[in-house]
Write a protein that holds these residues in place. Structure first.
Motif, mmCIF file in Angstrom:
data_model
loop_
_atom_site.group_PDB
_atom_site.id
_atom_site.type_symbol
_atom_site.label_atom_id
_atom_site.label_comp_id
_atom_site.label_asym_id
_atom_site.label_seq_id
_atom_site.Cartn_x
_atom_site.Cartn_y
_atom_site.Cartn_z
ATOM 1 N N UNK A 177 -27.611 14.171 6.337
ATOM 2 C CA UNK A 177 -28.476 15.028 5.551
ATOM 3 C C UNK A 177 -27.722 15.531 4.243
ATOM 4 N N UNK A 178 -27.942 16.688 4.226
ATOM 5 C CA UNK A 178 -27.753 17.274 2.890
ATOM 6 C C UNK A 178 -25.885 17.653 3.013
ATOM 7 N N UNK A 179 -25.573 17.131 4.686
ATOM 8 C CA UNK A 179 -24.107 17.679 4.592
ATOM 9 C C UNK A 179 -23.059 16.343 4.636
ATOM 10 N N UNK A 180 -21.794 16.455 3.138
ATOM 11 C CA UNK A 180 -20.884 15.767 4.013
ATOM 12 C C UNK A 180 -20.528 15.119 4.949
ATOM 13 N N UNK A 181 -20.665 13.898 5.442
ATOM 14 C CA UNK A 181 -20.139 13.170 6.556
ATOM 15 C C UNK A 181 -18.656 12.241 6.538
ATOM 16 N N UNK A 182 -18.625 11.576 5.425
ATOM 17 C CA UNK A 182 -17.748 10.149 5.519
ATOM 18 C C UNK A 182 -17.536 10.442 4.211
ATOM 19 N N UNK A 183 -16.284 9.922 3.605
ATOM 20 C CA UNK A 183 -15.190 9.571 2.412
ATOM 21 C C UNK A 183 -15.676 7.621 2.463
ATOM 22 N N UNK A 184 -16.186 6.634 1.817
ATOM 23 C CA UNK A 184 -16.000 5.611 1.855
ATOM 24 C C UNK A 184 -15.376 4.615 0.311
ATOM 25 N N UNK A 185 -15.861 3.566 0.529
ATOM 26 C CA UNK A 185 -15.113 2.593 -0.521
ATOM 27 C C UNK A 185 -16.429 1.534 -0.832
ATOM 28 N N UNK A 186 -16.684 1.154 -2.023
ATOM 29 C CA UNK A 186 -18.113 0.368 -1.874
ATOM 30 C C UNK A 186 -17.485 -1.186 -1.506
ATOM 31 N N UNK A 187 -18.009 -1.797 -1.057
ATOM 32 C CA UNK A 187 -17.924 -3.037 -0.756
ATOM 33 C C UNK A 187 -19.588 -4.044 -0.686
ATOM 34 N N UNK A 188 -18.994 -5.500 -0.921
ATOM 35 C CA UNK A 188 -20.147 -6.082 -0.827
ATOM 36 C C UNK A 188 -19.803 -7.700 0.664
ATOM 37 N N UNK A 189 -20.765 -8.120 0.852
ATOM 38 C CA UNK A 189 -20.864 -8.720 2.269
ATOM 39 C C UNK A 189 -21.985 -9.644 1.520
ATOM 40 N N UNK A 190 -21.740 -10.470 1.940
ATOM 41 C CA UNK A 190 -23.339 -11.563 1.730
ATOM 42 C C UNK A 190 -24.111 -10.956 1.027
ATOM 43 N N UNK A 191 -23.918 -10.476 -0.513
ATOM 44 C CA UNK A 191 -24.677 -10.374 -1.608
ATOM 45 C C UNK A 191 -25.880 -9.516 -1.637
ATOM 46 N N UNK A 192 -24.983 -8.422 -0.391
ATOM 47 C CA UNK A 192 -25.189 -7.047 -0.277
ATOM 48 C C UNK A 192 -24.548 -6.090 -0.973
ATOM 49 N N UNK A 193 -24.113 -4.526 -1.225
ATOM 50 C CA UNK A 193 -23.619 -3.512 -1.794
ATOM 51 C C UNK A 193 -23.445 -2.926 -0.167
ATOM 52 N N UNK A 194 -22.198 -2.530 0.846
ATOM 53 C CA UNK A 194 -22.564 -1.924 1.680
ATOM 54 C C UNK A 194 -21.205 -0.858 0.856
ATOM 55 N N UNK A 195 -20.749 0.595 2.276
ATOM 56 C CA UNK A 195 -20.023 1.302 1.705
ATOM 57 C C UNK A 195 -19.330 1.173 3.663
ATOM 58 N N UNK A 196 -17.864 1.148 3.090
ATOM 59 C CA UNK A 196 -16.918 0.923 3.998
ATOM 60 C C UNK A 196 -16.102 2.210 4.407
ATOM 61 N N UNK A 197 -16.264 2.700 5.668
ATOM 62 C CA UNK A 197 -15.779 3.987 5.999
ATOM 63 C C UNK A 197 -14.376 3.483 6.489
ATOM 64 N N UNK A 198 -13.624 4.947 4.844
ATOM 65 C CA UNK A 198 -12.114 5.003 5.525
ATOM 66 C C UNK A 198 -11.476 6.634 5.828
ATOM 67 N N UNK A 199 -12.586 7.564 6.127
ATOM 68 C CA UNK A 199 -12.798 8.609 6.816
ATOM 69 C C UNK A 199 -13.348 9.742 6.938
ATOM 70 N N UNK A 200 -13.493 10.181 7.912
ATOM 71 C CA UNK A 200 -14.756 10.624 8.310
ATOM 72 C C UNK A 200 -14.013 12.310 7.822
ATOM 73 N N UNK A 201 -15.043 12.944 7.312
ATOM 74 C CA UNK A 201 -15.133 13.975 6.471
ATOM 75 C C UNK A 201 -15.035 15.727 8.214
ATOM 76 N N UNK A 202 -13.821 16.140 7.944
ATOM 77 C CA UNK A 202 -14.127 16.998 9.353
ATOM 78 C C UNK A 202 -14.332 18.007 8.616
ATOM 79 N N UNK A 203 -15.302 18.716 9.062
ATOM 80 C CA UNK A 203 -15.142 20.300 8.953
ATOM 81 C C UNK A 203 -15.737 21.321 10.034
ATOM 82 N N UNK A 204 -14.949 21.808 10.398
ATOM 83 C CA UNK A 204 -14.927 23.270 11.343
ATOM 84 C C UNK A 204 -16.727 23.855 11.405
ATOM 85 N N UNK A 205 -17.235 24.050 12.110
ATOM 86 C CA UNK A 205 -18.447 24.509 12.305
ATOM 87 C C UNK A 205 -18.723 25.636 13.212
#
Length: 83
Positions: free
Chosen positions: A55-83
């Motif tokens: 949605x509009x909520x930051x959820x995770x931090x990642x880095x760009x990756x390429x696997x089998x000629x497709x781009x993706x994002x490798x999650x390196x950390x989840x953004x934890x916000x107190x609700x």
């Protein structure tokens, strides 16, 4: 309190997941002069982390990756916000 069982009820709900590569600000004349084949430089490098939004909520931090000629994002950390 929300339980795991409560969350399982939401498993089929579709949500928008968006990964922002970069944001730039240019004037309108810049847009008027864009042609097919132009390359627009972005302010991020390939090594910079990307933010994944649910949605509009930051959820995770990642880095760009390429696997089998497709781009993706490798999650390196989840953004934890107190609700």
């Amino acid at each position: 309190m929300i339980t795991i069982e409560d969350l399982k009820l939401l498993k089929d709900v579709e949500v928008e997941v968006r990964v922002e590569l970069s944001t730039i600000v240019r004037n309108f004349e810049f847009l008027l002069n864009i042609k097919e084949g132009d390359i627009i430089p972005l302010e991020k490098s390939l090594e910079d982390f990307l933010i994944m939004h649910v949605g509009n909520i930051p959820f995770a931090i990642g880095e760009m990756t390429n696997i089998n000629e497709k781009y993706g994002i490798r999650i390196v950390d989840l953004i934890k916000e107190d609700v």
